[in-house]
Design an enzyme around this catalytic site. Structure first.
Site, PDB file in Angstrom:
ATOM      1  NE  ARG A  23      -9.966  -7.696   4.204  1.00  0.00           N
ATOM      2  CZ  ARG A  23      -9.502  -6.521   4.030  1.00  0.00           C
ATOM      3  NH1 ARG A  23      -8.187  -6.114   4.068  1.00  0.00           N
ATOM      4  NH2 ARG A  23     -10.471  -6.791   1.974  1.00  0.00           N
ATOM      5  CG  HIS A  29      -5.204  -0.344   6.523  1.00  0.00           C
ATOM      6  ND1 HIS A  29      -6.232  -1.777   6.851  1.00  0.00           N
ATOM      7  CD2 HIS A  29      -5.420  -0.598   5.443  1.00  0.00           C
ATOM      8  CE1 HIS A  29      -6.740  -2.408   5.302  1.00  0.00           C
ATOM      9  NE2 HIS A  29      -6.408  -1.605   4.942  1.00  0.00           N
ATOM     10  CG  ASP A  82      -7.791  -4.195   8.731  1.00  0.00           C
ATOM     11  OD1 ASP A  82      -7.235  -3.963   7.438  1.00  0.00           O
ATOM     12  OD2 ASP A  82      -6.642  -2.637   8.962  1.00  0.00           O
ATOM     13  NE  ARG A 106      -3.874  -2.357   3.002  1.00  0.00           N
ATOM     14  CZ  ARG A 106      -3.204  -2.249   3.153  1.00  0.00           C
ATOM     15  NH1 ARG A 106      -1.762  -3.516   3.442  1.00  0.00           N
ATOM     16  NH2 ARG A 106      -4.354  -4.606   3.429  1.00  0.00           N
TER      17      ARG A 106
HETATM   18  N1  LIG Z   1      -8.110   2.289   3.811  1.00  0.00           N
HETATM   19  C1  LIG Z   1      -9.012   0.745   3.215  1.00  0.00           C
HETATM   20  O1  LIG Z   1      -9.211   0.186   4.452  1.00  0.00           O
HETATM   21  C2  LIG Z   1      -8.828   0.679   1.876  1.00  0.00           C
HETATM   22  C3  LIG Z   1      -8.210   2.067   1.530  1.00  0.00           C
HETATM   23  N2  LIG Z   1      -8.303   0.910  -0.155  1.00  0.00           N
HETATM   24  C4  LIG Z   1      -7.892   2.225  -1.327  1.00  0.00           C
HETATM   25  O2  LIG Z   1      -9.016   3.179  -1.961  1.00  0.00           O
HETATM   26  C5  LIG Z   1      -8.459   3.820  -2.668  1.00  0.00           C
HETATM   27  C6  LIG Z   1      -9.112   3.456  -3.494  1.00  0.00           C
HETATM   28  O3  LIG Z   1      -9.338   2.122  -4.756  1.00  0.00           O
HETATM   29  P1  LIG Z   1     -10.712   1.695  -5.348  1.00  0.00           P
HETATM   30  O4  LIG Z   1     -11.979   1.808  -5.682  1.00  0.00           O
HETATM   31  O5  LIG Z   1     -10.235  -0.134  -5.300  1.00  0.00           O
HETATM   32  O6  LIG Z   1      -9.880   1.913  -6.847  1.00  0.00           O
HETATM   33  P2  LIG Z   1     -10.663   2.733  -8.288  1.00  0.00           P
HETATM   34  O7  LIG Z   1     -10.046   2.360  -8.858  1.00  0.00           O
HETATM   35  O8  LIG Z   1     -11.306   1.698  -8.937  1.00  0.00           O
HETATM   36  O9  LIG Z   1     -11.352   3.932  -7.694  1.00  0.00           O
HETATM   37  C7  LIG Z   1     -10.757   5.485  -7.500  1.00  0.00           C
HETATM   38  C8  LIG Z   1     -11.615   5.604  -8.371  1.00  0.00           C
HETATM   39  O10 LIG Z   1     -10.975   7.569  -7.629  1.00  0.00           O
HETATM   40  C9  LIG Z   1     -10.617   8.618  -8.793  1.00  0.00           C
HETATM   41  N3  LIG Z   1      -9.997   9.925  -9.137  1.00  0.00           N
HETATM   42  C10 LIG Z   1      -8.844   9.475  -9.005  1.00  0.00           C
HETATM   43  N4  LIG Z   1      -8.223  10.879  -8.942  1.00  0.00           N
HETATM   44  C11 LIG Z   1      -9.712  11.768  -8.612  1.00  0.00           C
HETATM   45  C12 LIG Z   1      -9.915  12.606  -7.981  1.00  0.00           C
HETATM   46  N5  LIG Z   1      -8.364  13.658  -7.963  1.00  0.00           N
HETATM   47  N6  LIG Z   1     -11.122  13.257  -7.774  1.00  0.00           N
HETATM   48  C13 LIG Z   1     -12.327  12.328  -7.664  1.00  0.00           C
HETATM   49  N7  LIG Z   1     -11.466  11.203  -7.646  1.00  0.00           N
HETATM   50  C14 LIG Z   1     -10.703  10.579  -8.253  1.00  0.00           C
HETATM   51  C15 LIG Z   1     -10.835   7.619 -10.482  1.00  0.00           C
HETATM   52  O11 LIG Z   1     -11.377   7.770 -11.107  1.00  0.00           O
HETATM   53  C16 LIG Z   1     -12.138   5.925  -9.913  1.00  0.00           C
HETATM   54  O12 LIG Z   1     -12.843   6.190 -10.418  1.00  0.00           O
HETATM   55  C17 LIG Z   1      -7.020   3.076  -3.338  1.00  0.00           C
HETATM   56  O13 LIG Z   1      -6.480   4.358  -3.025  1.00  0.00           O
HETATM   57  C18 LIG Z   1      -6.946   1.852  -2.595  1.00  0.00           C
HETATM   58  O14 LIG Z   1      -5.933   1.438  -1.711  1.00  0.00           O
HETATM   59  C19 LIG Z   1      -9.030  -0.031  -0.738  1.00  0.00           C
HETATM   60  C20 LIG Z   1      -9.528  -0.739   0.092  1.00  0.00           C
HETATM   61  C21 LIG Z   1      -9.524  -0.642   1.168  1.00  0.00           C
HETATM   62  O1  LIG Z   2      -5.220  -3.566   0.273  1.00  0.00           O
HETATM   63  C1  LIG Z   2      -4.993  -3.135   0.244  1.00  0.00           C
HETATM   64  O2  LIG Z   2      -4.619  -2.296  -0.642  1.00  0.00           O
HETATM   65  C2  LIG Z   2      -6.306  -2.760  -0.349  1.00  0.00           C
HETATM   66  C3  LIG Z   2      -7.072  -2.325   1.162  1.00  0.00           C
HETATM   67  O3  LIG Z   2      -6.422  -1.578   2.096  1.00  0.00           O
HETATM   68  C4  LIG Z   2      -7.664  -3.494   1.874  1.00  0.00           C
HETATM   69  O4  LIG Z   2      -8.527  -3.887   1.274  1.00  0.00           O
HETATM   70  O5  LIG Z   2      -7.133  -3.809   2.745  1.00  0.00           O
END
Ligand SMILES: NC(=O)C1=CN([C@@H]2O[C@H](COP(=O)(O)OP(=O)(O)OC[C@H]3O[C@@H](n4cnc5c(N)ncnc54)[C@H](O)[C@@H]3O)[C@@H](O)[C@H]2O)C=CC1
Ligand SMILES: O=C([O-])CC(=O)C(=O)O
Length: 313
Positions: A152, A176, A149, A89
């Site tokens: 999970r 995380h 987390d 990450r």
């Molecule tokens: N904290 C957590 O537990 C988790 C964090 N994540 C993170 O969440 C983020 C998103 O993941 P996904 O939805 O799978 O990615 P994704 O690629 O499906 O969606 C991201 C979206 O952000 C948009 N985007 C990019 N720049 C932008 C801006 N300046 N303004 C508005 N929208 C913008 C993109 O166009 C895209 O539609 C990633 O960084 C991922 O690592 C994912 C899962 C868990």
């Molecule tokens: O694994 C990743 O990169 C996305 C995330 O943070 C999660 O699913 O926990």
């Protein structure tokens, strides 16, 4: 009238918006993305499920039009790139820091009183960046990671125990990250019975290890990171805030001496309510857990330092 904005209508953002609507967490949910038409299309698609699923929340989509997000009570930031198999990450910082910082600043212009929930990775560092660049009180900037987390952790525990995951309690604190997460096996229970009495030490260690790499495992299977549980976990945190539920949820928050740490955002249990973080809960950790927490904090701080290298702070 309650209003939630979700920035980023990708996998996680759209799932989060969908769960918020289905559970009628807010009267209005706005999705915003930079990709022309995507938020509008997903919002329309979701609204066409309202009659089938029986919800009354209005879902609105917009392309980069922050005026439509005005006066949101809670804003969820999911914008940015996800990792691919084999990546950490932390490697996402170069691209995501700029995105998260500009999104957070735009949000605040239109919703000066919003509580901000940060999901984009590396989440602890993106939460820290949002806090430092917006200068808001710490109760209003909350990183979502521990809710996912912990969910999970409970899943893997229920698999090992052969029981219903809803009857398992457990919490994950720390960063995380694949190596910074701390599933608190000592405090996990099944119907009040410590799981250490029901599982061997080896089995419990296996559950802990699977939890820590839970995100990486899914990324390998899917080719991109997960979204159903992450989106639902984001919605769970939003609901706890909007409905002033007073739930204890591990979230990434700014520490000022709690757990012996300061000047970073990292996962610890907090009470969530209408003011965001109502209280940080200080658990009594064992010497071993304290050591793991200190190591985790050091790793998160190291990632935070990279914010300067990429010119975000
Ligand atoms: N904290 C957590 O537990 C988790 C964090 N994540 C993170 O969440 C983020 C998103 O993941 P996904 O939805 O799978 O990615 P994704 O690629 O499906 O969606 C991201 C979206 O952000 C948009 N985007 C990019 N720049 C932008 C801006 N300046 N303004 C508005 N929208 C913008 C993109 O166009 C895209 O539609 C990633 O960084 C991922 O690592 C994912 C899962 C868990
Ligand atoms: O694994 C990743 O990169 C996305 C995330 O943070 C999660 O699913 O926990």
């Amino acid at each position: 009238m309650s209003k939630v904005t979700v920035v980023g209508a990708g996998n996680v953002g759209a799932t989060c918006a969908n769960v918020l609507a289905f559970n009628e967490v807010a009267d209005e949910v706005v999705m915003l993305d930079v990709k022309e038409g995507v938020s509008e299309g997903k919002a329309m698609d979701m609204m066409q499920t309202a009659q089938l699923l029986g919800f009354d929340t209005t879902v609105v989509g917009c392309t980069n039009d922050y005026a439509q997000t005005a006066n949101s009570d809670v804003v969820v930031i999911t914008s940015g790139i996800p990792r691919k198999p084999g990546m950490t990450r932390e490697e996402l910082i170069g691209v995501n820091a700029g995105i998260v910082k500009s999104v957070a600043q735009n949000i605040l212009k239109y919703s000066p009183n919003a509580i901000i929930v940060v999901i984009s990775n590396p989440m602890d560092t993106m939460t820290y960046l949002s806090l430092k660049s917006l200068g808001l009180p710490k109760n209003r900037i909350i990183g979502m990671g521990g809710a996912l987390d912990s969910s999970r952790f409970k899943y893997f525990l229920s698999q090992a125990l052969g029981c219903n995951a809803n009857e398992v309690e457990g919490m994950v604190i720390g960063g995380h990250g694949d190596t910074t997460m701390i599933p608190l096996a000592r405090l996990a229970t099944y119907k009040g019975i410590p799981v250490s009495k029901l599982l061997s030490a080896d089995k419990l260690q296996e559950v802990v290890a699977s939890t820590m790499v839970g995100g990486a495992t899914l990324t390998k299977l899917l080719g991109t990171s997960a979204w159903y549980a992450p989106g639902a976990a984001g919605a769970y945190v939003v609901e706890s805030i909007i409905h002033n539920q007073g739930k204890m949820v591990p979230c990434s928050v700014y520490l000022e001496g709690e757990y012996g740490e300061s000047d970073l955002c990292i996962g610890v249990p907090v009470i969530l309510g209408k003011n965001g973080i109502e209280k940080i809960v200080e658990l009594e950790l064992t010497a071993e857990e304290k050591e793991l927490f200190a190591k985790s904090a050091a790793a998160v701080k190291k990632t935070n330092e990279a914010l300067k290298e990429v010119g975000a702070l």
